[in-house]
Design an enzyme around this catalytic site. Structure first.
Site, mmCIF file in Angstrom:
data_model
loop_
_atom_site.group_PDB
_atom_site.id
_atom_site.type_symbol
_atom_site.label_atom_id
_atom_site.label_comp_id
_atom_site.label_asym_id
_atom_site.label_seq_id
_atom_site.Cartn_x
_atom_site.Cartn_y
_atom_site.Cartn_z
ATOM 1 N N ARG A 77 -6.350 7.036 -3.569
ATOM 2 C CA ARG A 77 -7.023 6.789 -2.280
ATOM 3 C C ARG A 77 -7.585 8.124 -1.791
ATOM 4 N NH1 ARG A 77 -4.572 6.871 3.525
ATOM 5 N NH2 ARG A 77 -6.481 6.359 4.626
ATOM 6 N N GLU A 166 -6.139 6.035 10.676
ATOM 7 C CA GLU A 166 -5.338 6.436 11.833
ATOM 8 C C GLU A 166 -6.128 6.702 13.112
ATOM 9 O OE1 GLU A 166 -2.777 9.651 10.709
ATOM 10 O OE2 GLU A 166 -1.647 8.411 9.325
ATOM 11 N N ASN A 304 -0.032 3.545 7.225
ATOM 12 C CA ASN A 304 0.537 4.865 6.932
ATOM 13 C C ASN A 304 1.874 4.962 7.657
ATOM 14 O OD1 ASN A 304 -1.952 5.234 5.785
ATOM 15 N ND2 ASN A 304 -2.678 6.756 7.241
#
Ligand code: BGC
Length: 457
Positions: A77, A166, A304
């Site tokens: 990723r 995020e 995450n």
């Protein structure tokens, strides 16, 4: 209960972001991002470091990808640096930047490593920042233009895309606390408008990726947040924990740091009621069209997960956060080692969001790694950390949570934002003055986990 085993096609990988590893911040026509500008200000970054060189991935990508292969990675990723391919954020395309990412993708495929592309991991184009950035409603179209280009140019070979990494952090740290780029402390009303625009940008990017895709693609989102886990298995503790996990913070000083404000709109099509009440006077008008755009159906949720809080039912309040014991285990970032998060996080999230397939898009730890006298880097703490977290993830799978993959953060040590090079998250040690790579013990351990599909965990 399902078998306590990862699915046969479980995706084992590692992750990184463009600015943290690439270096080459102003070569081959790349435009400036807010990070390129931010790091130049005295005192912003630990020891006044910057990412001009970082891990030199821009020139060393072939070697690093070969190393990934040697470490057994099945997937990688990584993020694209928006201004490498659109130097002003929109408009003119920089073919040199496209060529670089084409090379990276081709090299990954050649090495049987599946690419997962994140579009935005915080390097917002400086030219667009000067036009108002996330506060300008046009950001929704700017991001969609970029997303369409990414799909046009890369989706012939890549079919997994993640829009935004995020939002909690880039809005919270960049525009509320000001410790990340662009280093601002904005008014509450502006912050909520930016957050809403970011979610709309996500939605429009999902549409753009699908509309421009050259093959069937899977699109997701990668939020984060502290995970709450219960002190005991008593139903009242579990219920209190669930409530705590999806509640919005009361104080405005830290409001971005939660799950529901960012995930409910995307996955349920509405903002959480407690937040709507608490933040009412600062909120923009949320139209039904906005909510429809934000809640485009997703193929998967990236999550995450690093740490969290232990919770019990409160005596005269809905929950109590349990104070950590003296000498509690922590990483070099001072984050608590809280492996229960990788069981309870996916479990609660899966329940609330209609059992959407989940990828753990980041998890890992920073350690005080050093080169030992034998020339190797021994990192038993990281092995112990990863083993504990992965064991609990496996328990979540056994309980029926649809977890499709796990990306360890990070492959190499890298530029840890405002912490500069002070924190090492890698499976591979980088000696920054020489750029020499040393594979840490944890990489060999993780390779075995991958080879055995986590059977021994
Ligand atoms: C971010 C990474 C960062 C990592 C460790 C995540 O919040 O996505 O960019 O390096 O955590 O702090």
């Amino acid at each position: 209960m399902a078998a306590r085993a990862f699915r046969d096609d479980f995706v084992w990988g590692t992750a990184s972001s463009a600015y943290q590893i690439e270096g080459a911040v102003d070569v081959d026509g790349k435009g400036p991002s807010i990070w390129d500008v931010f790091v130049q200000e005295e005192g912003r970054i630990h020891e006044n470091r910057d990412a001009t060189v970082a891990c030199e991935f821009y020139t060393r990508y072939k070697d690093d990808i070969r190393l990934m292969k040697e470490c057994g990675m099945k997937a990688y990723r990584f993020s694209l640096n928006w201004t490498r391919i659109l130097p002003e954020g929109i408009g003119r395309v920089n073919e040199k930047g496209i060529e670089f990412y084409n090379n990276v993708i081709d090299e990954l495929i050649k090495n049987d490593i599946e690419p997962y592309i994140t579009l935005f991991h915080w390097e917002f184009p400086y030219a667009l920042h000067k036009k108002g950035g996330w506060l300008n409603d046009d950001v929704v179209d700017w991001f969609a233009e970029y997303a369409a280009l990414v799909a046009d140019r890369f989706s012939d070979r890549v079919n997994k895309f993640i829009t935004i990494n995020e939002p909690q952090c880039f809005i919270g740290l960049g525009y509320l606390k000001g410790c990340n780029a662009p280093g601002l402390s904005c008014l509450n009303a502006d912050l909520f408008q930016m957050a809403h625009n970011a979610l709309k940008a996500h939605g429009k990017a999902v549409q753009a990726i699908r509309a421009h895709a050259k093959q069937p693609v899977e699109v997701g989102f990668a939020p984060t947040g502290q995970i709450s886990f219960p002190e005991t298995l008593k139903p009242e503790d579990i219920e209190a924990t669930r409530k705590h996990l999806f509640s919005c913070p009361e104080g405005l000083g830290n409001w971005t740091w939660n799950l529901a404000w960012w995930m409910d709109p995307v996955l349920l099509g509405k903002y959480p009621e407690d937040g709507m009440r608490m933040y009412e006077k600062y909120l923009p008008n949320f139209t039904p069209e906005d909510m429809k755009l934000i809640s485009q159906p997703l193929d998967f949720l990236g999550q995450n997960i690093y740490n969290g809080e232990m919770i019990r039912a409160g005596k005269d309040k809905p929950w109590e956060i349990i104070t950590k014991c003296a000498g509690f285990p922590k990483t070099s970032m001072n984050w608590p080692v809280a492996y229960e998060c990788l069981y309870w996080g996916p479990k609660f999230i899966s329940e609330r969001y209609n059992h959407i397939p989940i990828y753990i898009t980041e998890n890992g730890m920073a350690c005080h790694d050093t080169i030992s006298l034998d020339g190797k880097v021994h990192d038993p703490n990281r092995i112990d950390f990863l083993a504990r977290y992965l064991m609990r993830l496996k328990d979540a799978v056994a309980d029926g949570v649809d977890v499709r993959g796990y990306f360890q953060w990070a492959f190499t040590d890298n530029f840890e934002w405002a912490e500069g090079y002070n924190e090492r998250f890698g499976l591979v040690y980088v000696d920054f003055p020489t750029q020499k790579r040393i594979v840490k013990d944890s990489a060999a351990w993780y390779r075995h986990v991958i080879e055995t599909n986590g059977k021994e965990l």
